[in-house]
Structures are given as C-alpha cells and as structure tokens.
Enzyme design. Structure first.
Site, short mmCIF file in Angstrom:
data_model
loop_
_atom_site.label_atom_id
_atom_site.label_comp_id
_atom_site.label_asym_id
_atom_site.label_seq_id
_atom_site.Cartn_x
_atom_site.Cartn_y
_atom_site.Cartn_z
N GLU A 62 1.10 -1.25 -0.01
CA GLU A 62 0.08 0.17 0.05
C GLU A 62 0.96 1.22 -0.09
O GLU A 62 1.71 1.25 0.86
CB GLU A 62 -0.79 -0.06 1.19
CG GLU A 62 -2.20 0.81 1.12
CD GLU A 62 -2.93 0.79 2.57
OE1 GLU A 62 -3.75 1.87 2.85
OE2 GLU A 62 -2.76 0.05 3.08
N ARG A 293 4.67 -13.50 9.51
CA ARG A 293 5.61 -12.18 9.09
C ARG A 293 6.62 -12.10 9.97
O ARG A 293 6.82 -12.92 10.93
CB ARG A 293 4.48 -10.92 9.48
CG ARG A 293 4.38 -10.87 11.06
CD ARG A 293 3.75 -9.52 11.18
NE ARG A 293 2.55 -9.22 10.23
CZ ARG A 293 2.55 -7.95 9.51
NH1 ARG A 293 3.36 -7.13 9.35
NH2 ARG A 293 1.65 -7.59 8.84
N LYS A 303 4.53 0.42 10.50
CA LYS A 303 4.25 1.72 9.71
C LYS A 303 4.02 2.81 10.63
O LYS A 303 4.71 3.98 10.73
CB LYS A 303 3.16 1.74 8.68
CG LYS A 303 3.66 1.10 7.32
CD LYS A 303 2.42 1.25 6.47
CE LYS A 303 2.98 0.41 5.34
NZ LYS A 303 1.71 0.10 4.33
P1 ATP Z 1 -0.57 -1.86 6.57
O1 ATP Z 1 -0.96 -1.99 7.88
O2 ATP Z 1 -0.29 -0.31 6.31
O3 ATP Z 1 -1.35 -2.72 5.76
P2 ATP Z 1 1.75 -3.47 6.03
O4 ATP Z 1 3.17 -3.47 6.78
O5 ATP Z 1 0.76 -4.70 5.95
O6 ATP Z 1 0.80 -1.99 6.73
P3 ATP Z 1 1.61 -3.21 3.05
O7 ATP Z 1 2.13 -2.36 2.45
O8 ATP Z 1 0.06 -3.72 3.20
O9 ATP Z 1 2.04 -2.78 4.51
O10 ATP Z 1 2.59 -4.57 2.78
C1 ATP Z 1 2.91 -5.17 1.55
C2 ATP Z 1 3.16 -6.47 1.74
O11 ATP Z 1 4.18 -6.75 2.67
C3 ATP Z 1 2.12 -7.38 2.34
O12 ATP Z 1 1.74 -8.48 1.59
C4 ATP Z 1 2.48 -7.74 3.68
O13 ATP Z 1 2.07 -8.99 4.02
C5 ATP Z 1 3.86 -7.87 3.47
N1 ATP Z 1 4.49 -7.47 5.03
C6 ATP Z 1 4.20 -6.41 5.53
N2 ATP Z 1 5.08 -6.42 6.73
C7 ATP Z 1 5.68 -7.72 6.88
C8 ATP Z 1 6.78 -8.41 7.51
N3 ATP Z 1 6.87 -7.90 8.91
N4 ATP Z 1 6.83 -9.69 7.18
C9 ATP Z 1 6.73 -9.74 6.08
N5 ATP Z 1 5.91 -9.56 5.20
C10 ATP Z 1 5.40 -8.33 5.52
MG MG Z 2 -1.06 -4.57 4.69
#
Ligand code: ATP
Ligand code: MG
Length: 588
Positions: A62, A293, A303
């Site tokens: 995002e 994750r 974030k």
């Molecule tokens: P938000 O809460 O804003 O959605 P987010 O950390 O999920 O935050 P995104 O931009 O939606 O951010 O994440 C993009 C991709 O990265 C998603 O597929 C998410 O699952 C993956 N991702 C985010 N944080 C992690 C993490 N700590 N470990 C592995 N994958 C992650």
């Molecule tokens: Mg997300």
C-alpha cells in the site's frame, strides 16, 4: 579458502509454499492459461502471455509508507519464487484507499524493490486501475442477489454483527430487492450521500461461525479525492473485496500474504467463485497462501511506529541509517545480497516467531566479508613516534586488498616516523594477557615493521599524548628474515603525515531492548541513546576518494560505507554498517 557459507545456495531450500506450487504444477493446474480473451481491464493484459507451466506471484504494497525489513522478506519471497520457477512477479500498488497514498511512496517503493535486485519490468500495476471493473463486479453481485445496500448506522451494524460465540442478526435492509439496491449503489457512486450513510455488503450468512463471512462490507462511501483517479469516485472498495479481484485480474497463481489474512481466505474464495460463476473472472482462480510475518528483535516494523519515529524526530528522516526501513538500511551500508541471504536463511513458516537482529547482521557480514575491500582506519588515534626512524624518510608498505583474494592485489601504505595507532593499543600498565604496546614490549605494525615500546609522554593533566618506540629495520613484512621476529601483538597504524580525516558515524541498534515496549511499556523509552556516535576518524590516503556507496572493511573495526547522501570524493563521510563481531549476544 572460500567459505561455503558464502556460496549462493545451489538449489533453494524447499518449504510449504514451494510444496504447494510443485503440486499445482505437477497437476497441470495452469495448463492452457493465457491472457488472451480474458475478461477484465485491458491494462492488465498488456503484459506477456502466461506460459502455462509458470507461476505468477505479486508483491502488493500500500503506497502509504516506506518499505521496511519485513517487506524485504515478502519481496524476496515473491520475486524469488517467480525467479526460481521461471514465472513472473507483479509489483502492484494496492491504492484502494483514497487520500493516504502518495506518489513519493510509489517512487520510493519501486526504487527499493529494484535495489533489492528484483525487476518488475512491465509488470507494474495499480489497484485503482481496476475500479471500473470492481464497480461492475459489485453491480453483478447486486443483480445476482449476492450483495445489498445496508443503511443501518455504524453502531447498529456493529451490534448486529454478533460475537465469536453468538451469531449475528440480519439487517432490516437485508431483503431489499435487486433493483432498489442497484439504484442505491449507483446513487452512492454518484456522490448523493454523505460518508457512512450506506454501505454495500456481500449477502452471505449472518450466522456464519467465521465473522468475516457475516455479510462483509465491500464498498463504502468516501467523498474523497484519490491520488490517481482524482474526483471520479465517491465510493471505494474495501481491501478485502479489492484484493482478491486484483489477484484474479492479473492471473496471479499464488497470492502469498501474512497470517492475519487467514480468516479472510473463505471470503477471498467465496468472492472469486461468485464472479467466476458469473463469467466475470476465469478459472483457475488465484490461491491465497499465508505465512508468518517477520518480527525482528531490537527493531520495530510497524508503519505507525516508523512514522512516529520520523515525525517526532527521534531519527533524522526516512533514510536514517538507524531505521529498519530499506532506505535506511541502504544508507547504513547493508547490501541487497545480504537481504536475499537473510530471506533465504530465515525461510518461511506457518507459525509466528521472532528473528534475532544478530541473524540479519550476520548475513550482512557474510556478504560484506566476501565483497568489501580491506582498508585501514584509526578511530581513536594516539601518536606513536619511532625515535630511530629518520625524520624525512618515508617508504611504502604493502597491504592486501582482501586476505582471501590475492587476485585483488595489494595497495601501498605509506610509512613514516610518526604514526597513528588506536588509543586502546597502548597501556602504560598492561592488564594480564595484554599483548599490545606497553613499555618494553614488542609488537608488529601490521604489513610493516616490528617495534619495541620505550615509553610514553603525558600532558600536565596526566593524559597520555604520545607513545615512543624503536623499530627494527630488518623486520619489514615480506622481506627475508622478517619472520624471525616472534611477537604476539599485531597492530594497525597509519602514517600521521599521510592520513586523512573524515567524519565517521558509528551506528548501532536503534533499540537497546530486544522487544521494544514489551510488557505494555512505551517503546520509545527503549531507544538506544548510543545508536549514533559521530567521530573524526583517521583514514588511509586511498579512502579519501571513495565513491558514495562504496563499501569497505576497516580492519578490526567493521564494515563501513561512504554515505550515499553526504559523502563525496575528496571529502568522504563514512557510516558503520556492522561491526566485525556481534557484541550484543553476550550482553543480551
Ligand atoms: P498496513 O498495516 O499499512 O497494511 P503492511 O505492513 O501490511 O501495513 P503493506 O504495504 O500492506 O504494509 O505490505 C505489503 C506486503 O508486505 C503485504 O503483502 C504484507 O503482507 C507484507 N509485509 C508487511 N510487513 C511484513 C513483515 N513484517 N513480514 C513479512 N511480510 C510483510
Ligand atoms: Mg497491509
């Protein structure tokens, strides 16, 4: 000798995701799948045709923040699978939420993915390009009785949703007819209603044990501008509705996400099945697969917290080398190959776990050890005067650029009467087992001569300001007979006359607690005040012209990078990426 740990893995280690993919391919699940003739927006079909034998993954950030080390795990996983199976990985911006997304983030994310060594090529997509399709799909769901407009207040909706132990109650608006729903949805889209007054919901089952199936909202009114579609839309799709459609339109085969989406999978499948039954999508549909994750000790990967650290100026911006953002890691001197090694080493699993920050540092060390040329720096200089070395004389000593890579050659290190050594390498009264300089002791000046300490000078306050010694002219490294000198200490040094000085930033972990804010405390209270220390370091002359982002091992001190923002040839600034050894595992 080459260490096996440094060789790229010959065959990727299998894991539960690879097993699913192997089984799908063996079953011929994607045989005959092509782009041609598929429904959906034309923009999606601009890409190359799908080879039936290959897979298609995606990384869907995002664009509302900068990428962090957790995202690196997901990027390496998705792009890595596509690479290993000869498929493709899409970079898709999940920009379904108006207002929050910004072009600055889009650009930074593309940069970070490329930096990690993955190229999305033409496979760059935006969820907002599918808004027309998503609205048409919503109309199809309304027409086929699978969706309705609910006009309950938010509070009533919450109350009627039920709990984990109690079923929900049907909304009084649930039995609205298709024609009325369609008219209402179109008026929502035309901007006739205020935010929150109506919502479009899937009609599934208010008594479903999985709360996510109790008529989830799929479209909400948001009278807001979107960074790409401007004022066109007054309704926006919910993430849980949009994401499966994005995957299906792009013909993603394996939609890999983090564990918190596990309970959403039944809705993911329900929605795509309904749209495929209606002919809006084609089988085979994408399959959602969840993995744990990354949680990293001594860091925060949320974030919200990262934004707070930047906005409240606990760090110096998004690319502060202390921050676990990819922009910060890059400035810090961490390497793309180090991240890829890290992703491989931690693997993927179904259960949440914590990875020690030391694992990441060790991966960086392994990559840097392999690729960083060796240089000399003295971080805490003390003058060493060789009293029997002629005042005007100077000569070259020769130091290997990499101890395991003779083909990298040697460079000249000027030697003269006055040198810099590390302050800790001299002790007037040596503790037991001290092999470095103390009165009467001999050591080798690395790549140079053996010297014998004769004493030291102090200022009025009793601080040691210089150490004196005498050298043995026939002890020069690499000359016949030099090995006859047997000494235990081996010190690095720089000729004071030739050395240059540069701002050097000694970075350490951003938090001093393994789990910042654990036990309900304020995570900010766990910030490590010593995570950034700036010193003027003495450097060997060849470092003066370092190019931004050039990385080196400063012998005995660790791996350093010329800062990509502040450093320039002639006036270098260095950042310490990582020390040579883990000093935290004992302490922690
Ligand atoms: P938000 O809460 O804003 O959605 P987010 O950390 O999920 O935050 P995104 O931009 O939606 O951010 O994440 C993009 C991709 O990265 C998603 O597929 C998410 O699952 C993956 N991702 C985010 N944080 C992690 C993490 N700590 N470990 C592995 N994958 C992650
Ligand atoms: Mg997300």
């Amino acid at each position: 000798m080459r260490n096996d740990k440094h060789a790229p893995a010959a065959a990727p280690v299998s894991n539960f995701i690879r097993q699913i993919i192997d089984a799908d391919l063996a079953a011929g699940k994607y045989a005959g799948v092509t782009w041609a003739g598929q429904p959906g927006p034309a923009a999606v079909h601009a890409g190359a045709p799908v080879d039936p034998a290959k897979i298609r993954t995606r990384f869907p950030p995002e664009p509302n923040g900068h990428l962090h080390i957790g995202h690196a795990k997901s990027i390496c996983l998705n792009f890595g699978l596509a690479r290993d199976y000869g498929g493709v990985c899409h970079l898709r911006f999940d920009d379904t939420n108006p207002e929050k997304e910004e072009q600055e983030y889009v650009d930074a994310i593309i940069d970070a993915v490329r930096w990690l060594g993955f190229d999305p090529g033409a496979n760059l997509y935006f969820a907002s390009d599918y808004f027309d399709f998503m609205a048409a799909a919503a109309e199809y769901l309304i027409a086929s009785g699978h969706a309705y407009v609910d006009s309950q207040s938010a509070e009533d909706m919450r109350r009627n949703r039920g709990t984990l132990t109690e079923p929900g109650r049907d909304s009084p608006f649930r039995e609205r007819g298709a024609a009325e729903n369609l008219a209402l949805f179109r008026r929502m889209a035309a901007g006739e209603f205020p935010d929150g007054s109506h919502v479009l919901r899937a009609r599934i089952d208010m008594a479903a044990p999985n709360i996510n199936l109790r008529d989830p909202a799929i479209y909400r009114i948001r009278n807001a501008e979107h960074h790409r579609t401007g004022g066109k839309w007054c309704v926006y799709p919910m993430y849980t509705y949009a994401h499966p459609i994005e995957d299906a339109l792009e013909r993603i085969t394996h939609s890999i996400c983090t564990l918190e989406f596990e309970d959403q999978r039944p809705f993911y499948d329900w929605l795509l099945d309904k749209l495929a039954e209606g002919g809006l999508l084609a089988w085979p549909l994408p399959q959602q697969i969840e993995f744990a994750r990354l949680n990293l000790s001594y860091a925060v990967l949320s974030k919200r917290k990262l934004i707070q650290l930047v906005q409240e100026k606990h760090v110096d911006g998004w690319d502060d080398p202390r921050l676990p953002t990819l922009a910060g890691a890059r400035r810090r001197g961490y390497t793309p190959a180090g991240f890829r090694l890290f992703a491989e080493r931690i693997g993927v699993a179904k259960a949440d776990s914590w990875i020690d920050y030391g694992v990441l540092e060790e991966c960086m060390r392994e990559d840097l050890n392999e690729h960083a040329p060796r240089r000399i720096a003295v971080l805490d200089p003390l003058k060493l005067i060789i009293d029997n070395y002629p005042h005007e004389q100077e000569e070259d000593c020769f130091a290997p650029n990499h101890p395991q890579k003779p083909e990298w050659g040697k460079r000249a290190l000027p030697f003269s009467r006055e040198l810099w050594i590390e302050r800790e390498d001299f002790a007037e009264h040596p503790p037991k087992g001290y092999f470095r300089l103390f009165p009467g002791n001999s050591v080798r000046l690395r790549y140079g001569f053996v010297v014998k300490c004769t004493g030291c000078e102090k200022d009025a306050a009793g601080n040691i300001v210089a150490v004196h010694c005498e050298y043995f002219p026939d002890s020069k490294s690499g000359t016949p007979g030099a090995d006859a000198y047997k000494v235990k200490g081996n010190l690095h040094w720089l000729s004071a006359r030739h050395a240059c000085t540069a701002e050097t930033r000694l970075y350490d972990r951003l938090f001093r607690a393994p789990n910042p804010g654990a036990g309900g405390g304020d995570y900010l209270a766990d910030l490590n005040p010593d995570a950034k220390r700036i010193i003027p370091a003495c450097l060997e002359p060849s470092l003066k012209d370092a190019q931004p982002e050039e990385r080196f091992q400063f012998e005995r001190h660790g791996y350093f990078v010329a800062d990509r923002v502040d450093s320039r040839p002639g006036q270098p600034v260095f950042n310490r990426a990582v020390t040579l050894k883990d000093s935290w595992s004992k302490a922690g």
